[in-house]
Design a protein around this motif. Structure first.
Motif, PDB file in Angstrom:
ATOM      1  N   CYS A 123       0.939  -1.161  -0.015  1.00 48.08           N
ATOM      2  CA  CYS A 123      -0.126  -0.014   0.008  1.00 48.08           C
ATOM      3  C   CYS A 123       1.034   1.102  -0.081  1.00 48.08           C
ATOM      4  O   CYS A 123       0.535   2.260  -0.766  1.00 48.08           O
ATOM      5  N   ALA A 124       1.890   1.266   0.996  1.00 46.54           N
ATOM      6  CA  ALA A 124       2.826   2.413   1.015  1.00 46.54           C
ATOM      7  C   ALA A 124       3.433   2.665  -0.472  1.00 46.54           C
ATOM      8  O   ALA A 124       3.548   3.643  -0.902  1.00 46.54           O
ATOM      9  N   ARG A 125       4.036   1.516  -0.920  1.00 46.88           N
ATOM     10  CA  ARG A 125       4.772   1.816  -2.447  1.00 46.88           C
ATOM     11  C   ARG A 125       3.740   2.525  -3.181  1.00 46.88           C
ATOM     12  O   ARG A 125       4.152   3.308  -3.951  1.00 46.88           O
ATOM     13  N   GLN A 126       2.453   2.060  -3.555  1.00 44.01           N
ATOM     14  CA  GLN A 126       1.856   2.686  -4.592  1.00 44.01           C
ATOM     15  C   GLN A 126       1.308   4.073  -4.266  1.00 44.01           C
ATOM     16  O   GLN A 126       1.450   5.070  -5.043  1.00 44.01           O
ATOM     17  N   LEU A 127       0.899   4.456  -2.755  1.00 46.34           N
ATOM     18  CA  LEU A 127       0.766   6.048  -2.289  1.00 46.34           C
ATOM     19  C   LEU A 127       2.221   6.575  -2.716  1.00 46.34           C
ATOM     20  O   LEU A 127       2.231   7.752  -3.055  1.00 46.34           O
ATOM     21  N   VAL A 128       3.357   6.328  -2.256  1.00 45.49           N
ATOM     22  CA  VAL A 128       4.616   7.048  -2.538  1.00 45.49           C
ATOM     23  C   VAL A 128       4.557   7.343  -3.922  1.00 45.49           C
ATOM     24  O   VAL A 128       5.139   8.388  -4.459  1.00 45.49           O
ATOM     25  N   ARG A 129       4.434   6.241  -4.915  1.00 45.41           N
ATOM     26  CA  ARG A 129       4.505   6.481  -6.278  1.00 45.41           C
ATOM     27  C   ARG A 129       3.763   7.422  -6.669  1.00 45.41           C
ATOM     28  O   ARG A 129       3.951   8.242  -7.837  1.00 45.41           O
ATOM     29  N   ASP A 170       9.453  -9.987   3.782  1.00 51.53           N
ATOM     30  CA  ASP A 170       8.690  -8.909   4.310  1.00 51.53           C
ATOM     31  C   ASP A 170       9.775  -7.654   4.424  1.00 51.53           C
ATOM     32  O   ASP A 170       9.268  -6.429   4.145  1.00 51.53           O
ATOM     33  N   ASN A 171      10.912  -7.873   4.792  1.00 49.96           N
ATOM     34  CA  ASN A 171      11.848  -6.974   4.835  1.00 49.96           C
ATOM     35  C   ASN A 171      12.411  -6.133   3.485  1.00 49.96           C
ATOM     36  O   ASN A 171      12.522  -4.936   3.391  1.00 49.96           O
ATOM     37  N   TYR A 172      12.159  -7.070   2.521  1.00 50.66           N
ATOM     38  CA  TYR A 172      12.661  -6.698   0.983  1.00 50.66           C
ATOM     39  C   TYR A 172      11.382  -5.715   0.733  1.00 50.66           C
ATOM     40  O   TYR A 172      11.652  -4.328   0.185  1.00 50.66           O
ATOM     41  N   LEU A 173      10.161  -6.089   0.839  1.00 45.17           N
ATOM     42  CA  LEU A 173       8.997  -4.967   0.552  1.00 45.17           C
ATOM     43  C   LEU A 173       9.084  -3.975   1.244  1.00 45.17           C
ATOM     44  O   LEU A 173       8.733  -2.753   0.680  1.00 45.17           O
ATOM     45  N   LEU A 174       9.377  -4.028   2.314  1.00 48.24           N
ATOM     46  CA  LEU A 174       9.379  -2.939   3.421  1.00 48.24           C
ATOM     47  C   LEU A 174      10.303  -1.809   3.053  1.00 48.24           C
ATOM     48  O   LEU A 174      10.290  -0.660   2.882  1.00 48.24           O
ATOM     49  N   GLN A 175      11.645  -2.101   2.701  1.00 53.54           N
ATOM     50  CA  GLN A 175      12.715  -1.328   2.376  1.00 53.54           C
ATOM     51  C   GLN A 175      12.690  -0.801   1.080  1.00 53.54           C
ATOM     52  O   GLN A 175      13.087   0.438   0.949  1.00 53.54           O
ATOM     53  N   ARG A 176      11.542  -1.520   0.034  1.00 50.86           N
ATOM     54  CA  ARG A 176      11.745  -0.762  -1.129  1.00 50.86           C
ATOM     55  C   ARG A 176      10.531   0.081  -1.222  1.00 50.86           C
ATOM     56  O   ARG A 176      10.076   0.540  -2.469  1.00 50.86           O
ATOM     57  N   SER A 177       9.577   0.075  -0.160  1.00 54.89           N
ATOM     58  CA  SER A 177       8.488   0.872  -0.228  1.00 54.89           C
ATOM     59  C   SER A 177       8.710   2.303  -0.613  1.00 54.89           C
ATOM     60  O   SER A 177       7.707   2.848  -1.101  1.00 54.89           O
ATOM     61  N   GLY A 178       9.776   3.034  -0.131  1.00 51.52           N
ATOM     62  CA  GLY A 178       9.827   4.495  -0.257  1.00 51.52           C
ATOM     63  C   GLY A 178       9.175   5.108   0.993  1.00 51.52           C
ATOM     64  O   GLY A 178       9.292   6.502   0.851  1.00 51.52           O
ATOM     65  N   ALA A 179       8.524   4.370   1.761  1.00 51.13           N
ATOM     66  CA  ALA A 179       7.990   4.922   2.790  1.00 51.13           C
ATOM     67  C   ALA A 179       8.932   5.548   4.214  1.00 51.13           C
ATOM     68  O   ALA A 179      10.094   4.848   4.169  1.00 51.13           O
ATOM     69  N   ARG A 180       8.525   6.374   4.910  1.00 48.64           N
ATOM     70  CA  ARG A 180       9.542   6.829   5.920  1.00 48.64           C
ATOM     71  C   ARG A 180       9.165   5.541   7.148  1.00 48.64           C
ATOM     72  O   ARG A 180       7.889   5.517   7.373  1.00 48.64           O
TER      73      ARG A 180
END
Length: 230
Positions: A35-41, A120-130
């Motif tokens: 969800c975060a990745r799409q919002l950051v995009r 999970d850590n891979y997805l989290l780190q690439r999300s672009g979120a703080r």
């Protein structure tokens, strides 16, 4: 979304940049990260808040389908070069207490085995979120311009992605959960020694699933190269 974004920009000018975000997501698992990745995009400032420190273990067999790979835009070549990625081409199934088993084989890869501590850590780190990790949600309140979380973070939108016991979900759904409908699980995943790997009869490309006759539960044995998940 334009009107909402304008309101967010005006609100941000009034707040400390560090403590303000457009969207605050509670939960840093795959749902929160995706969800975060799409919002950051889309241009939004996003904060993910999770009480766990990542990488962290997660009770799970650990496999994903090709549809998930496509939806999350995961490069299998890139991911597999860094983390455990086990192609699955079939399954062995049976009943607990019954020696007979059924082997189902496909002529293609139907799923992929992953380790949740890595995935999970891979997805989290690439999300672009703080990321604000290791911090639980202790309080949140609705205000005129959005939400105040833990008396510190201000966000226009609040999203709960914390799973079955998400504090956001509990706040909006005050009805107690029926304990009969809560899934309980025990799981271990470990790197086998050379001797264990040699003796292990579970095939890497074919996880084993064993169901109780009343279908009230099941067990699995899942080998990912030299990692065994039970």
């Amino acid at each position: 979304m334009t009107k909402l974004h304008n309101e967010q920009v005006n609100h941000k000018r009034k707040c400390n940049e560090k403590d303000y975000c457009d969207v605050l997501i509670v939960g840093g698992g795959p749902a929160g990260s995706a969800c975060a990745r799409q919002l950051v995009r889309a241009g939004y400032d996003v904060v993910i808040l999770d009480r766990a420190e990542f990488p962290r273990s997660k009770t799970c067999g650990g496999w994903i389908t090709p549809q998930i790979v496509e939806e999350l835009e995961i490069s299998l070549e890139e991911y597999g070069s860094q983390y455990e990625l086990q192609p699955i081409e079939g399954f062995r199934t049976g009943l607990v207490g019954d020696d007979s088993t059924v082997d189902t084989c496909y002529e293609r890869t139907v799923s992929y085995g992953i380790r949740r501590i890595e995935f999970d850590n891979y997805l989290l780190q690439r999300s672009g979120a703080r990321l604000h990790l290791g911090e639980s949600v202790d309080s949140f309140e609705r205000q005129a311009e959005g939400w105040l979380i833990n008396g510190r973070y201000r966000a226009t939108l609040l999203i709960g992605a914390g799973g079955n016991f998400c504090p956001v979900a509990r706040h909006f759904n005050q009805e107690s959960k029926d304990p009969e409908h809560i899934v309980r699980a025990q799981e271990t995943e470990f790197l086998m020694s050379c001797e264990q790997a040699e003796k292990c009869r579970v095939q890497s490309n074919r996880p084993e699933l064993y169901f109780f006759p009343d279908l009230q539960g099941y067990a699995w044995c899942f080998r990912k190269h030299d990692y065994l998940n039970v």
